[in-house]
Design an enzyme around this catalytic site. Structure first.
Site, mmCIF file in Angstrom:
data_model
loop_
_atom_site.group_PDB
_atom_site.id
_atom_site.type_symbol
_atom_site.label_atom_id
_atom_site.label_comp_id
_atom_site.label_asym_id
_atom_site.label_seq_id
_atom_site.Cartn_x
_atom_site.Cartn_y
_atom_site.Cartn_z
ATOM 1 N N LYS A 82 0.864 -1.319 -0.034
ATOM 2 C CA LYS A 82 0.125 -0.060 0.119
ATOM 3 C C LYS A 82 0.918 1.153 -0.023
ATOM 4 O O LYS A 82 1.807 1.467 0.582
ATOM 5 C CB LYS A 82 -0.835 -0.127 1.169
ATOM 6 C CG LYS A 82 -1.923 1.144 1.082
ATOM 7 C CD LYS A 82 -2.918 0.810 2.513
ATOM 8 C CE LYS A 82 -3.933 1.701 2.571
ATOM 9 N NZ LYS A 82 -5.079 1.755 3.665
ATOM 10 N N SER A 160 -9.681 1.652 2.633
ATOM 11 C CA SER A 160 -8.912 2.488 1.848
ATOM 12 C C SER A 160 -7.821 1.814 1.213
ATOM 13 O O SER A 160 -7.054 2.179 0.329
ATOM 14 C CB SER A 160 -8.192 3.698 2.681
ATOM 15 O OG SER A 160 -7.163 3.175 3.711
ATOM 16 N N SER A 184 -10.368 -0.890 6.920
ATOM 17 C CA SER A 184 -9.572 -0.491 5.530
ATOM 18 C C SER A 184 -8.826 -1.874 5.027
ATOM 19 O O SER A 184 -8.448 -1.679 3.947
ATOM 20 C CB SER A 184 -8.412 0.535 5.386
ATOM 21 O OG SER A 184 -9.279 1.837 5.653
#
Length: 447
Positions: A82, A160, A184
């Protein structure tokens, strides 16, 4: 040439084939790179592809493995991170335009530990801008646009950690690193039909990771099997002098002692208005679980878990992004809510924040008293399937999330795995939530 089906194998199976020399780490890396650079970008799954670094690491891994030097079960396996984890000399955008040219001179602890394990970094995966810390209304709230679900590109991959969900479900990486402050990891895992673990707060070092909420941020794993989640978590978990919030005791993935029957607390009212397919799929899952577990309906304590978590996040995000807010550069963010959310977050009173910090201890003790009666709590991960790309997310997720709110507020682990299919043949997820430090227990149940 590697058959495309190989790209969808679990990291565990890829590792076995690599060590048996049935798969070349270099060929595997080249195959994943082609997917990440093609459909990966088309689906909004990646920000930066690290082709040169990946091939360099893959060649080194192949040479070492041929010489009989195996670093870890992840040696030679390509992955994605990420894009809020610092990578030396490689852009780390935090998914947001104001930081599109941001480059760090060091690697995050998680990146360093995976390099030590011999894993191959393919690229920095897409994410919702600033991990959604300033709020967002639409799936397009990202420097790369909306994360499109590989099951149906007209649907969202979840946030996210949107790119991590895309990359794992699409077969563009062997596994991915995601983060969770509230939902997330579990949300994209459920929407994309993959496995994901949110570990205990402090289990994984956050050194070099973007801070959203210092007392709630957690780094975890998204993969194609529960075993993968545990295997990767073993390599990134453990104390770190550079992060004082890490748990002092090391952690390793290990088979949990056999039990004749697990004891599971069933949270039937995890969502106010689930889609019709969710209760039916959950009942079917419970029927299967009944073969290996004693099931007992449970109600979470009637305490302000969600409100407490919300207060902590909003207050801490105002501090984390103080410079961005005060400079007015929030106007460069893409989502209408993100542009304004920073200003409202600065209005949280210090007394409210301090009260939330004090109250959290009581909430943790109350929730742990419930969890102490069970091996895990079980509930649907989400109230439905992946939302349409154009959906107003404030409306789509308007109801309470008592399990997610309580779990993240109290810093306890959860594993989400697939639970069949819902509307339009899209994936659903089921989650197992455990006591602090009990990752091995919930991984065993989820497996």
């Amino acid at each position: 040439m590697i058959d495309e089906s190989v790209l969808f194998l679990s990291a565990h199976d890829l590792g076995e084939k690599i060590r048996a020399r049935k798969i070349s780490p270099v060929e595997l890396t080249e195959a994943y790179l082609a997917k990440l650079e093609g459909p990966g970008k088309q689906l909004g799954g990646v920000v930066t592809v690290t082709r040169d670094l990946a091939l360099e690491q893959a060649r080194r891994a192949e040479k070492e493995i041929r010489a009989g030097s195996i670093r870890s079960p992840l040696h030679g396996i390509p992955y994605g991170a990420k894009d809020l984890l610092a990578t030396k000399g490689i852009p780390t955008t935090w998914g947001a335009t104001p930081y599109k040219d941001q480059v760090f001179t060091y690697d995050a602890t998680v990146i360093r530990r995976l390099e030590k394990a011999g894993a191959v970094l393919l690229g920095k995966l897409a994410m919702v801008e600033l991990a959604g810390g300033l709020g967002y209304r639409y799936a397009s709230a990202s420097i790369t646009g909306a994360g499109k679900n590989p099951w149906n590109p007209a649907r969202w991959s979840g946030g996210s950690s949107s790119g991590s969900g895309v990359a794992v479900a699409g077969g563009f990486v062997g596994f991915a690193i995601g983060t969770e402050t509230w939902g997330s990891i579990t949300t994209p895992s459920s929407m994309c039909g993959i496995a994901g673990i949110r570990p205990t707060y402090g289990r994984v070092s956050r050194q070099g990771a973007m801070a959203l909420s210092w007392t709630m941020d957690k780094i975890g794993v998204m993969a194609r099997s529960v075993t993968d989640c545990g295997m990767v978590l073993s390599e990134i978990a453990g104390p770190d002098p550079a992060d004082s919030s890490t748990i002092p005791k090391p952690w390793n993935y290990a088979p949990f002692g056999k039990k004749e029957k697990w004891r599971l607390g069933v949270v039937r009212k995890a969502w106010e208005k689930p889609e019709p397919e969710v209760p039916a799929a959950f009942d079917a899952a419970l029927k299967e679980l009944g073969r290996i577990a004693v099931l007992e309906d449970v109600t979470l304590p009637d305490l302000p878990f969600g409100a407490t978590a919300g207060t902590l996040i909003v207050a801490e995000v105002a501090s984390a992004f103080e410079d961005l807010i005060e400079s007015g550069r929030v106007a460069e963010l893409s989502d209408p809510v993100s542009k304004l959310g920073g200003y409202s977050s600065t209005m949280v009173y210090a007394r409210d924040y301090l009260q939330a910090l004090r109250l959290r201890g009581k909430l943790q003790r109350s929730l742990d008293a419930v969890l102490a009666k069970y091996d895990a709590l079980v509930a649907p991960t989400l109230p439905g399937v992946a939302t349409p790309l154009a959906a107003n997310l404030e409306e789509a997720f308007a109801g309470d999330d008592p399990v997610g709110g309580a779990g993240n507020c109290c810093g306890i682990p959860a594993v989400s795995v697939p639970m069949g299919f819902g509307a339009d043949h899209l994936p659903l997820g089921i989650q197992f939530v455990g006591r602090a430090g009990e990752e091995n227990r919930i991984l065993a149940i989820a497996k």
